[in-house]
Write a protein that holds these residues in place. Structure first.
Motif, mmCIF file in Angstrom:
data_model
loop_
_atom_site.group_PDB
_atom_site.id
_atom_site.type_symbol
_atom_site.label_atom_id
_atom_site.label_comp_id
_atom_site.label_asym_id
_atom_site.label_seq_id
_atom_site.Cartn_x
_atom_site.Cartn_y
_atom_site.Cartn_z
ATOM 1 N N ALA A 237 -21.644 52.317 -87.913
ATOM 2 C CA ALA A 237 -21.853 52.960 -86.537
ATOM 3 C C ALA A 237 -22.826 54.019 -86.413
ATOM 4 O O ALA A 237 -23.147 54.454 -87.294
ATOM 5 C CB ALA A 237 -20.268 53.416 -86.238
ATOM 6 N N THR A 238 -23.550 53.867 -85.213
ATOM 7 C CA THR A 238 -24.431 54.973 -85.209
ATOM 8 C C THR A 238 -24.444 55.451 -83.634
ATOM 9 O O THR A 238 -24.187 54.727 -82.840
ATOM 10 C CB THR A 238 -26.091 54.437 -85.214
ATOM 11 N N GLU A 239 -24.873 56.704 -83.494
ATOM 12 C CA GLU A 239 -24.830 57.071 -82.209
ATOM 13 C C GLU A 239 -25.850 58.177 -81.881
ATOM 14 O O GLU A 239 -25.858 59.443 -82.529
ATOM 15 C CB GLU A 239 -23.443 57.961 -81.679
ATOM 16 N N ASN A 240 -27.042 57.928 -81.493
ATOM 17 C CA ASN A 240 -28.260 58.651 -81.363
ATOM 18 C C ASN A 240 -28.576 59.168 -82.822
ATOM 19 O O ASN A 240 -28.794 58.411 -83.738
ATOM 20 C CB ASN A 240 -27.916 59.566 -80.513
ATOM 21 N N ARG A 241 -28.655 60.628 -83.038
ATOM 22 C CA ARG A 241 -28.826 61.146 -84.252
ATOM 23 C C ARG A 241 -27.943 60.921 -85.298
ATOM 24 O O ARG A 241 -27.909 61.479 -86.501
ATOM 25 C CB ARG A 241 -29.272 62.531 -84.269
ATOM 26 N N PHE A 242 -26.512 60.609 -84.784
ATOM 27 C CA PHE A 242 -25.616 60.389 -85.779
ATOM 28 C C PHE A 242 -25.227 59.206 -86.355
ATOM 29 O O PHE A 242 -25.304 58.303 -85.455
ATOM 30 C CB PHE A 242 -24.157 60.995 -85.232
#
Lengths: 118, 116
Positions: free
Chosen positions: A59-64
């Motif tokens: 999973a990815t969320e912007n900078r995370f």
């Protein structure tokens, strides 16, 4: 019972740099969810990212982003381009996949305190 | 959508008293869970409610109880307070399985309880 271990009580990172927070868990289940929550000084628990165990893609969320290694039971969080606002306590959490009994509670690690240095 | 709200935000009580904390979930969420957070024990699950029924309970003494109303709002009660009950009490709401793909729990700001 499931357990979640965060082996780094404290970490620090320079602003704009990348940092990785570690999390391992112990379970005999094959279907579950993993989460990273952020708790800033305000104490509000904020969801950062979630991962379903059946999904191989991280999973990815912007900078995370996460590095989910199911066989190794590892779930690390990578924060890129760290910002001052990222300073907080980060909790890794596990949740069994719901069955007929409904939702299951979150099992939390002890947390990693992240400091961001300007 | 408004987030999870908890009242009061801060509370000071003395040993032996009782306290009631309130939680209003995100609109449309029908499951409410409660957690206790202390420096020593970390985050521990108290109980979960759905449709006014307790579905899950953590390992806490009977002094800790809760309930849920028909509008999904929930209260938790702690009777005969002890010093060790001083903690941040967090409420979280979520949809139930089958109502969507998101079983994520969303947290309120917490109620900080100090027992003197």
């Amino acid at each position: 019972a499931q357990t979640v271990t965060q082996s780094q009580p404290e970490m620090s990172v320079q602003e704009a740099e990348t940092v990785t927070l570690s999390c391992t868990y112990d379970t005999s289940e094959s279907d579950y969810y993993l989460f990273w929550y952020k708790q800033p000084p305000s104490r509000q628990m904020i969801l950062v990212i979630r991962q379903e165990a059946y999904k191989q893609q991280n999973a990815t969320e912007n900078r995370f982003s996460v590095n989910f290694q199911k066989a190794a039971k590892s779930f690390s969080l990578k924060i890129s381009d760290s910002q001052l606002g990222d300073a907080a306590m980060y909790f890794c959490a596990y949740r069994s996949a719901p069955f007929n009994s409904g939702n299951t509670p979150l099992v939390f690690g002890k947390g990693t305190r992240l400091s961001v240095i300007a | 959508k408004a987030g999870v709200t908890q009242t009061p935000r801060y509370l000071i009580k003395t040993r032996g008293q009782q306290v009631t904390l309130s939680c209003s979930p995100i609109s449309g969420h029908r499951s409410v869970s409660w957690y206790q957070q202390t420096p020593g024990q970390g985050l521990q699950f108290l109980f979960e409610y759905f449709s006014e029924t307790q579905r899950n309970k953590g390992n806490f003494p009977g002094r800790f109880s809760g309930r849920q109303f028909s509008n999904s709002r929930s209260e938790m009660n702690v009777s005969t307070l002890e010093l060790g009950d001083s903690a941040l009490y967090l409420c979280a709401s979520s949809l139930l399985p089958g109502q969507g793909a998101d079983e994520t729990q969303y947290f309120g700001p917490g109620t900080r309880l100090l027992v003197l």
